[in-house]
Design an enzyme around this catalytic site. Structure first.
Site, short mmCIF file in Angstrom:
data_model
loop_
_atom_site.label_atom_id
_atom_site.label_comp_id
_atom_site.label_asym_id
_atom_site.label_seq_id
_atom_site.Cartn_x
_atom_site.Cartn_y
_atom_site.Cartn_z
N ALA A 10 0.82 -1.21 0.00
CA ALA A 10 0.00 0.00 0.00
C ALA A 10 0.86 1.27 0.00
CB ALA A 10 -0.92 -0.03 1.21
N GLY A 12 4.20 1.53 -0.26
CA GLY A 12 5.27 1.47 -1.26
C GLY A 12 4.79 1.92 -2.63
N ASN A 103 6.41 1.52 10.53
CA ASN A 103 5.97 1.64 11.92
C ASN A 103 6.76 0.62 12.75
OD1 ASN A 103 4.01 3.62 11.67
ND2 ASN A 103 2.40 2.16 11.14
N ALA A 129 -2.50 4.39 3.50
CA ALA A 129 -2.66 3.72 2.21
C ALA A 129 -3.32 2.37 2.41
CB ALA A 129 -1.29 3.53 1.57
N LYS A 185 5.04 7.74 17.48
CA LYS A 185 4.22 7.00 16.51
C LYS A 185 3.95 5.58 17.04
CE LYS A 185 2.39 6.75 12.26
NZ LYS A 185 2.92 6.16 11.05
N ASN A 189 0.38 3.38 17.55
CA ASN A 189 0.12 2.01 17.10
C ASN A 189 -0.04 1.03 18.27
OD1 ASN A 189 2.40 2.93 14.59
ND2 ASN A 189 0.25 2.54 14.21
N ASN A 193 -3.96 0.60 17.55
CA ASN A 193 -3.94 -0.64 16.77
C ASN A 193 -4.26 -1.84 17.65
OD1 ASN A 193 -2.69 -0.84 13.78
ND2 ASN A 193 -2.08 1.06 14.76
N SER A 257 -4.72 -0.48 11.10
CA SER A 257 -4.16 -1.54 10.24
C SER A 257 -4.07 -2.90 10.92
CB SER A 257 -2.77 -1.11 9.73
OG SER A 257 -1.91 -0.94 10.82
N GLU A 269 1.95 -6.61 13.33
CA GLU A 269 3.28 -6.10 13.69
C GLU A 269 3.45 -5.98 15.21
OE1 GLU A 269 2.96 -2.52 10.98
OE2 GLU A 269 4.87 -3.28 10.21
P1 NAD Z 1 1.27 -3.75 3.03
O1 NAD Z 1 0.74 -4.90 3.82
O2 NAD Z 1 0.35 -3.07 2.11
O3 NAD Z 1 2.54 -4.23 2.18
C1 NAD Z 1 3.64 -4.86 2.80
C2 NAD Z 1 4.03 -6.08 1.96
O4 NAD Z 1 2.99 -7.06 2.04
C3 NAD Z 1 4.20 -5.74 0.47
O5 NAD Z 1 5.31 -6.45 0.00
C4 NAD Z 1 2.91 -6.25 -0.15
O6 NAD Z 1 3.01 -6.63 -1.49
C5 NAD Z 1 2.62 -7.46 0.73
N1 NAD Z 1 1.20 -7.81 0.69
C6 NAD Z 1 0.16 -6.99 0.97
N2 NAD Z 1 -1.01 -7.66 0.82
C7 NAD Z 1 -0.68 -8.92 0.44
C8 NAD Z 1 -1.45 -10.08 0.14
N3 NAD Z 1 -2.79 -10.07 0.21
N4 NAD Z 1 -0.79 -11.19 -0.23
C9 NAD Z 1 0.56 -11.22 -0.29
N5 NAD Z 1 1.36 -10.15 0.00
C10 NAD Z 1 0.73 -9.02 0.36
O7 NAD Z 1 1.95 -2.77 4.07
P2 NAD Z 1 1.82 -1.17 4.17
O8 NAD Z 1 0.47 -0.84 4.64
O9 NAD Z 1 2.34 -0.59 2.93
O10 NAD Z 1 2.81 -0.87 5.38
C11 NAD Z 1 4.23 -0.91 5.25
C12 NAD Z 1 4.83 -0.35 6.54
O11 NAD Z 1 4.43 1.02 6.68
C13 NAD Z 1 4.35 -1.04 7.81
O12 NAD Z 1 5.36 -1.00 8.78
C14 NAD Z 1 3.19 -0.18 8.27
O13 NAD Z 1 2.92 -0.29 9.65
C15 NAD Z 1 3.72 1.19 7.91
N6 NAD Z 1 2.69 2.20 7.70
C16 NAD Z 1 1.57 1.91 6.97
C17 NAD Z 1 0.61 2.91 6.78
C18 NAD Z 1 -0.63 2.65 5.96
O14 NAD Z 1 -1.55 3.46 6.02
N7 NAD Z 1 -0.72 1.57 5.17
C19 NAD Z 1 0.81 4.17 7.34
C20 NAD Z 1 1.98 4.44 8.05
C21 NAD Z 1 2.93 3.44 8.23
#
Ligand code: NAD
Length: 308
Positions: A10, A12, A103, A129, A185, A189, A193, A257, A269
């Site tokens: 999300a 990334g 996080n 995201a 932060k 969480n 969370n 999350s 997490e």
């Molecule tokens: P995410 O779960 O969207 O992605 C992390 C990884 O998991 C990626 O490689 C993604 O491809 C994989 N993934 C996601 N869904 C999947 C599925 N269904 N099957 C297989 N693989 C899957 O994580 P994120 O939300 O981008 O968060 C990344 C970091 O940033 C974390 O530490 C999170 O706590 C932090 N963060 C997130 C947010 C947010 O709003 N999403 C906000 C601030 C900080």
């Protein structure tokens, strides 16, 4: 700038998209095959602050990237950081900057095993995201993304990344004390969370419950004690609890999350939040029974749901 996004879920995808729109040479790295295929075939479908777009983006598995990068943003979940660092070691050169906005606690130590400290930039982001389907994401916020060099002598390197983020619309800001921001932060969480996941409720309802004050004070007191002893960071308990209530009232009826992770049968997490505080407290010879119990309960919930 040649930039890789190591972990293109999300957040990334959101960062990668805005950096590429700003003219940077971005490669998304991920291991999720369906997501890779969807983006390779149809482009990334992304909604940024309500505005939809479809953007052709380069995406591949980490071991398929061959050239050294100028900068790598890591955006795995906390437990995915170490495995990702092992997979991208070959694209980290002598001057590759690695930027960590995850996080959770303890990531600097993990990174230091793979990257020279002079190249590590730590930070936090308040952008949010989500992933709606493979290749379909949404991204929301107005910043800030706070960054600081891990090595005190490398401020220029962090300022360079701040500049790139600013010009990409990601609102980069140089932080004079990112360690404090990270702990603050982690308090968000470690309370919102964890409690919303355990109580199966939205933030507004949890924060309106009759026992919220003692729950917040208990958790934050344990975070504060470890932050002081381990990192010499001062987290005033009353001020932090007031801050958390402010954040909660602005977020409202939202499932954080960790709740979403459990709902989607994905591991949480927790070990890098309340679990990290409980573990550190044992090491430091103090007690964090509330954080330990919360960690145990979240792991029990993961077990009940069959999440490994
Ligand atoms: P995410 O779960 O969207 O992605 C992390 C990884 O998991 C990626 O490689 C993604 O491809 C994989 N993934 C996601 N869904 C999947 C599925 N269904 N099957 C297989 N693989 C899957 O994580 P994120 O939300 O981008 O968060 C990344 C970091 O940033 C974390 O530490 C999170 O706590 C932090 N963060 C997130 C947010 C947010 O709003 N999403 C906000 C601030 C900080």
């Amino acid at each position: 700038m040649k930039i890789a996004i190591a972990g293109s879920g999300a957040l990334g995808c959101g960062f990668g998209y805005l950096l590429q729109k700003n003219g940077e040479d971005v490669t998304l790295l991920d291991n999720w095959q369906d997501h890779i295929e969807a983006i390779s075939t149809n482009g990334l479908h992304i909604t940024v602050n309500g505005k939809e777009d479809n953007q052709k983006m380069t995406i591949c598995k980490p071991d398929e990237l061959k050239e050294e990068m100028d900068a790598i943003f890591v955006f795995t979940k906390s437990m995915g950081l170490k495995p990702m660092m092992k997979k991208i070691a070959h694209v980290i050169g002598a001057n590759t900057k690695v930027i960590c906005l995850l996080n959770g606690l303890g990531h600097l130590k993990t990174l230091e095993a793979y990257v020279e400290k002079k190249n590590i930039i730590m930070g936090t982001t308040v952008w949010t995201a989500g992933i709606d389907a493979p290749g379909v994401t949404h991204f929301k916020g107005q910043g800030p993304v706070e960054l600081q060099n891990a090595d005190p002598n490398e401020k220029e390197a962090a300022l360079e990344i701040v500049k790139v983020l600013k010009s990409s619309g990601l609102y980069g800001v140089y932080s004079e004390d990112v360690n404090y921001t990270t702990w603050r932060k982690a308090c968000i969480n470690g309370t919102m969370n964890a409690l919303c996941a355990l109580l199966d409720s939205t933030i507004d309802k949890v924060f309106a419950s009759s026992t919220i004050d003692s729950m917040l004070t208990g958790i934050v007191s344990e975070f504060s004690a470890v932050a002081k002893l381990q990192d010499d960071i001062t987290l005033d308990v009353d001020e932090t609890v007031a801050y958390l209530k402010d954040v909660a009232s602005s977020v409202g009826a939202h499932y954080p999350s960790m709740h979403q992770d459990l709902a989607n049968n994905r591991p949480t997490e927790i070990d890098f939040l309340n679990g990290a505080v409980a573990e550190a407290s044992n090491r430091l010879g103090i007690q964090a029974p509330i954080c330990q119990k919360i960690t145990d309960l979240i792991h029990a919930k993961e077990d009940i749901l069959g999440i490994s």
